[in-house]
Design a protein around this motif. Structure first.
Motif, PDB file in Angstrom:
ATOM      1  N   PHE A 140      31.207   9.034   0.315  1.00  0.00           N
ATOM      2  CA  PHE A 140      31.432   7.660   0.764  1.00  0.00           C
ATOM      3  C   PHE A 140      31.503   7.550   2.289  1.00  0.00           C
ATOM      4  O   PHE A 140      32.286   6.768   2.834  1.00  0.00           O
ATOM      5  CB  PHE A 140      32.707   7.058   0.133  1.00  0.00           C
ATOM      6  CG  PHE A 140      32.754   7.136  -1.367  1.00  0.00           C
ATOM      7  CD1 PHE A 140      31.588   7.054  -2.119  1.00  0.00           C
ATOM      8  CD2 PHE A 140      33.963   7.284  -2.053  1.00  0.00           C
ATOM      9  CE1 PHE A 140      31.622   7.122  -3.502  1.00  0.00           C
ATOM     10  CE2 PHE A 140      34.007   7.351  -3.435  1.00  0.00           C
ATOM     11  CZ  PHE A 140      32.840   7.275  -4.160  1.00  0.00           C
ATOM     12  N   GLY A 145      26.935   7.351  -0.759  1.00  0.00           N
ATOM     13  CA  GLY A 145      27.523   6.407   0.199  1.00  0.00           C
ATOM     14  C   GLY A 145      28.515   5.450  -0.444  1.00  0.00           C
ATOM     15  O   GLY A 145      29.437   4.968   0.200  1.00  0.00           O
ATOM     16  N   GLY A 146      28.328   5.146  -1.730  1.00  0.00           N
ATOM     17  CA  GLY A 146      29.245   4.247  -2.417  1.00  0.00           C
ATOM     18  C   GLY A 146      29.014   2.778  -2.119  1.00  0.00           C
ATOM     19  O   GLY A 146      29.769   1.932  -2.582  1.00  0.00           O
ATOM     20  N   ASN A 147      28.010   2.444  -1.282  1.00  0.00           N
ATOM     21  CA  ASN A 147      27.683   1.034  -1.021  1.00  0.00           C
ATOM     22  C   ASN A 147      28.877   0.260  -0.475  1.00  0.00           C
ATOM     23  O   ASN A 147      29.118  -0.873  -0.849  1.00  0.00           O
ATOM     24  CB  ASN A 147      27.171   0.377  -2.312  1.00  0.00           C
ATOM     25  CG  ASN A 147      26.222  -0.771  -2.051  1.00  0.00           C
ATOM     26  OD1 ASN A 147      25.889  -1.067  -0.890  1.00  0.00           O
ATOM     27  ND2 ASN A 147      25.792  -1.426  -3.112  1.00  0.00           N
ATOM     28  N   ARG A 151      42.011   4.877   6.374  1.00  0.00           N
ATOM     29  CA  ARG A 151      41.063   4.476   5.361  1.00  0.00           C
ATOM     30  C   ARG A 151      41.758   4.338   4.015  1.00  0.00           C
ATOM     31  O   ARG A 151      42.524   5.214   3.621  1.00  0.00           O
ATOM     32  CB  ARG A 151      40.031   5.593   5.261  1.00  0.00           C
ATOM     33  CG  ARG A 151      38.669   5.156   4.898  1.00  0.00           C
ATOM     34  CD  ARG A 151      37.717   6.324   4.975  1.00  0.00           C
ATOM     35  NE  ARG A 151      36.452   5.861   4.423  1.00  0.00           N
ATOM     36  CZ  ARG A 151      35.591   6.615   3.782  1.00  0.00           C
ATOM     37  NH1 ARG A 151      35.826   7.900   3.623  1.00  0.00           N
ATOM     38  NH2 ARG A 151      34.488   6.101   3.309  1.00  0.00           N
ATOM     39  N   ILE A 185      40.590   3.738   0.182  1.00  0.00           N
ATOM     40  CA  ILE A 185      39.431   3.588  -0.695  1.00  0.00           C
ATOM     41  C   ILE A 185      39.875   2.978  -2.026  1.00  0.00           C
ATOM     42  O   ILE A 185      40.698   3.539  -2.734  1.00  0.00           O
ATOM     43  CB  ILE A 185      38.737   4.941  -0.924  1.00  0.00           C
ATOM     44  CG1 ILE A 185      38.308   5.526   0.424  1.00  0.00           C
ATOM     45  CG2 ILE A 185      37.535   4.777  -1.852  1.00  0.00           C
ATOM     46  CD1 ILE A 185      37.630   6.870   0.328  1.00  0.00           C
ATOM     47  N   ASN A 191      37.944   0.264   2.077  1.00  0.00           N
ATOM     48  CA  ASN A 191      36.578   0.569   1.619  1.00  0.00           C
ATOM     49  C   ASN A 191      36.514   0.311   0.123  1.00  0.00           C
ATOM     50  O   ASN A 191      37.200   0.977  -0.651  1.00  0.00           O
ATOM     51  CB  ASN A 191      36.228   2.040   1.867  1.00  0.00           C
ATOM     52  CG  ASN A 191      35.988   2.350   3.330  1.00  0.00           C
ATOM     53  OD1 ASN A 191      35.687   3.470   3.689  1.00  0.00           O
ATOM     54  ND2 ASN A 191      36.132   1.362   4.211  1.00  0.00           N
ATOM     55  N   ILE A 192      35.683  -0.662  -0.281  1.00  0.00           N
ATOM     56  CA  ILE A 192      35.625  -1.006  -1.701  1.00  0.00           C
ATOM     57  C   ILE A 192      34.422  -0.353  -2.363  1.00  0.00           C
ATOM     58  O   ILE A 192      33.288  -0.493  -1.899  1.00  0.00           O
ATOM     59  CB  ILE A 192      35.551  -2.534  -1.883  1.00  0.00           C
ATOM     60  CG1 ILE A 192      36.801  -3.173  -1.289  1.00  0.00           C
ATOM     61  CG2 ILE A 192      35.414  -2.882  -3.361  1.00  0.00           C
ATOM     62  CD1 ILE A 192      36.739  -4.677  -1.224  1.00  0.00           C
ATOM     63  N   ILE A 193      34.675   0.406  -3.432  1.00  0.00           N
ATOM     64  CA  ILE A 193      33.604   0.989  -4.228  1.00  0.00           C
ATOM     65  C   ILE A 193      33.616   0.247  -5.565  1.00  0.00           C
ATOM     66  O   ILE A 193      34.586   0.318  -6.302  1.00  0.00           O
ATOM     67  CB  ILE A 193      33.849   2.489  -4.499  1.00  0.00           C
ATOM     68  CG1 ILE A 193      34.330   3.225  -3.255  1.00  0.00           C
ATOM     69  CG2 ILE A 193      32.627   3.148  -5.111  1.00  0.00           C
ATOM     70  CD1 ILE A 193      33.299   3.611  -2.272  1.00  0.00           C
TER      71      ILE A 193
END
Lengths: 239, 335
Positions: A99, A179-181, B33, B35, B64-66
């Protein structure tokens, strides 16, 4: 009722012209990740191509076939392998690449290295072997002679760079899985198109699609023109 | 030294620069960060984007959004690759807690699933209960002239997401064996997110199970022609929860670099009354109804009924949203 495709295209053009910062951030990341990946892959691939092409060894054809067949590796398979490897629970988790932009760059570099190796190997092999002998006769050392050969093959290496860049900027699997977008950090043209389609934000998806096509077209046009110009120069110089 | 050896050393150095640069950047120069691995519906409706912007405006943290289905979200958390997860499949969440992967679960919001389908409703499910609707769909599927598998009337996420988990439980509640239903010629599994599944269902004039939030968004953008056919009922309740990922991996005792402090701060932020109000109001102006309803205040007030009782029945474990053995500090969350 149904899809308003023309309306979507009109809105997309509006977004492109208005210089939407999100849109151009994505374009910038695409260019940066793919460009860095190609530089890295060229650095990895050129010495390997030199080794394969300038030396005689058993299984040489097998090695060439191996890299040739890796050119077509499905990006999603490589993405999956790297996702598992880069995961905190995986063997390379300590590198902290999942990521992250660095993860995409390394992943896309691995993806295109076989292209560099294969095309550069053919290019170097196509150079007249007499050049190496001639250089040595004129007093060049072994490494000066191989640089002379590399200079003759530079067109082939450039071609491999363009092919690699096309592959890297247009691929989805590695960028999405490694990368996980993540919006604003690791989203690139292809993954963002997939996201905006999944979010019913069709104009944005179309705008990104248009930009991706334009970029790929411009890059190939530039290369074509550069080669044409060079050819014309050669014709003009020769009496 | 030969040329290729020199070149290889340059290549190795460049690789090290990229990897070390990434590490150094995230450890020293970037904001802390956090996640978040999330189910697609919270992300695709745009709710999380707004919560992210609000949170980042007041906290020195980079979210950081997955966005994945619930099944994949849980997998990513188990690999130690996410700090917080947002999910909507209580049965999977229970296993996740019991196996020691996560702690401090909070129920944050709810809405309802609905079955959407073509507006002429050829199976005649409108207004039926979920069980009766599925029976009507099966009857319609069996009555089709084409049994070759080309005509599809039911589209499934098929991705082990929260919605897919709900779909399986609805099929069993209606008296079907899911593994057999899956094999029917009229049943299609797309293995994709809610948005893609809605697109396919609309194109094929088929029915599908959807959370109301994603459906309303797609409906409004005009990209699908399906309509919602069922009303709110207990079996269609959809409960969203948040959990912090455990720093210590349960089986091997390996410690991951999980941002636990910020995870917990974010969870507290999610259950605060301001954020809860924000969740309930999200999308009202655009869609004429809430996409999600904050669950914290209703659970405190024990109202409105019967919805609160439905939440407790569907998403509480042993009478609580997080049994004491799965909590780690932050007792104020469970006052």
């Amino acid at each position: 009722l149904g899809l308003d495709i023309l309306g979507g295209i009109a809105k997309a053009l509006e977004l492109i012209v208005s210089g939407d910062p999100d849109l151009y951030g994505i374009v910038y990341r695409s260019l940066f990740f793919s460009g860095t990946a190609v530089i890295l892959a060229t650095l990895w691939g050129t010495p390997i191509a030199m080794l394969i092409s300038l030396r005689e060894f058993r299984g040489k054809n097998l090695v060439k076939t191996f890299f040739n067949s890796l050119i077509g590796i499905p990006t999603v398979v490589l993405g999956l392998v790297l996702f598992l490897a880069f995961s905190n629970g995986g063997p390379l988790g300590f590198l902290g690449l999942l990521f992250t932009p660095g993860g995409i760059i390394i992943g896309e570099a691995i993806l295109v290295t076989p292209i560099i190796i294969s095309i550069a190997t053919s290019a170097i092999e196509a150079v007249d072997p007499e050049i190496m002998n001639l250089a040595k006769t004129l007093g060049a050392s072994e490494s000066q002679a191989s640089i002379a050969v590399l200079k003759e093959a530079v067109n082939g290496v450039l071609l491999s760079n363009v092919a690699s860049f096309n592959r890297a900027i247009a691929e989805l699997g590695v960028a999405l899985l490694v990368g996980g977008n993540v919006a604003g950090l690791t989203d690139v043209l292809t993954t963002a198109i997939s996201r905006y389609t999944a979010r019913a934000e069709i104009p944005l998806a179309i705008a990104l699609g248009i930009l991706l096509m334009v970029l790929v077209f411009l890059i190939n046009l530039t290369v074509l023109l550069a080669r044409k110009t060079k050819m014309l120069l050669t014709v003009w110089r020769s009496p | 030294m030969q040329t290729w050896q020199k070149l290889l050393i340059v290549a190795a150095l460049a690789t090290i620069i990229v990897i070390a640069g990434t590490l150094v950047y995230f450890n020293n120069f970037a904001k802390r960060r956090l996640i978040i691995a999330t189910t697609t519906s919270l992300y695709d409706t745009g709710l999380l984007d707004e919560i992210e912007a609000n949170y980042e405006a007041t906290h020195p943290v980079d979210i950081n959004i997955i966005s994945l289905g619930t099944g994949a979200t849980i997998q990513v958390a188990e690999n130690g690759d996410a700090d917080v997860i947002l999910v909507h499949a209580p049965s999977l969440e229970k296993t996740f807690l019991e196996e020691g992967w996560g702690v401090n679960r909070k129920v944050i919001a709810y809405n309802f699933f609905t079955i959407v389908g073509p507006s002429d409703d050829p199976a005649g499910i409108e207004g039926k209960t979920a069980s009766d609707a599925l029976k009507a769909i099966v009857a319609y599927g069996e009555s089709l002239a084409d049994q070759s598998g080309v005509t599809k009337i039911w589209v499934s996420r098929g991705d082990n997401s929260g919605t897919h988990t709900k779909e399986k439980s609805l099929w069993s509640a209606a008296g079907y064996n899911y593994n057999e239903t899956l094999e029917e010629p009229w049943y299609a599994s797309v293995g994709s997110g809610m948005g893609d599944t809605l697109n396919v269902a609309s194109q094929k004039n088929a029915y599908t199970l959807s959370d109301i939030g994603t459906f309303l968004k797609f409906s409004k953008e005009g990209s699908i022609s399906s309509v919602a056919l069922l009303t709110e009922e207990k079996s269609l309740l959809n409960v969203y929860s948040v959990m912090a990922v455990n720093q210590t991996q349960p089986h091997t005792n390996t410690t991951y670099q999980i941002n636990y402090a910020d995870s917990m701060d974010f969870i507290k932020y999610l259950v605060s009354s301001e954020t809860q109000q924000f969740i309930t109001n999200f999308g009202k102006a655009d869609y004429g109804q809430s996409l999600f309803t904050g669950a914290v205040q209703p659970l405190k007030d024990n109202a409105p009924q019967p919805i609160v009782q439905w939440i407790i029945d569907a998403a509480f474990f042993g009478g609580t949203e997080c049994p004491p053995q799965y909590r780690n500090g932050y007792s104020e969350l469970y006052g």
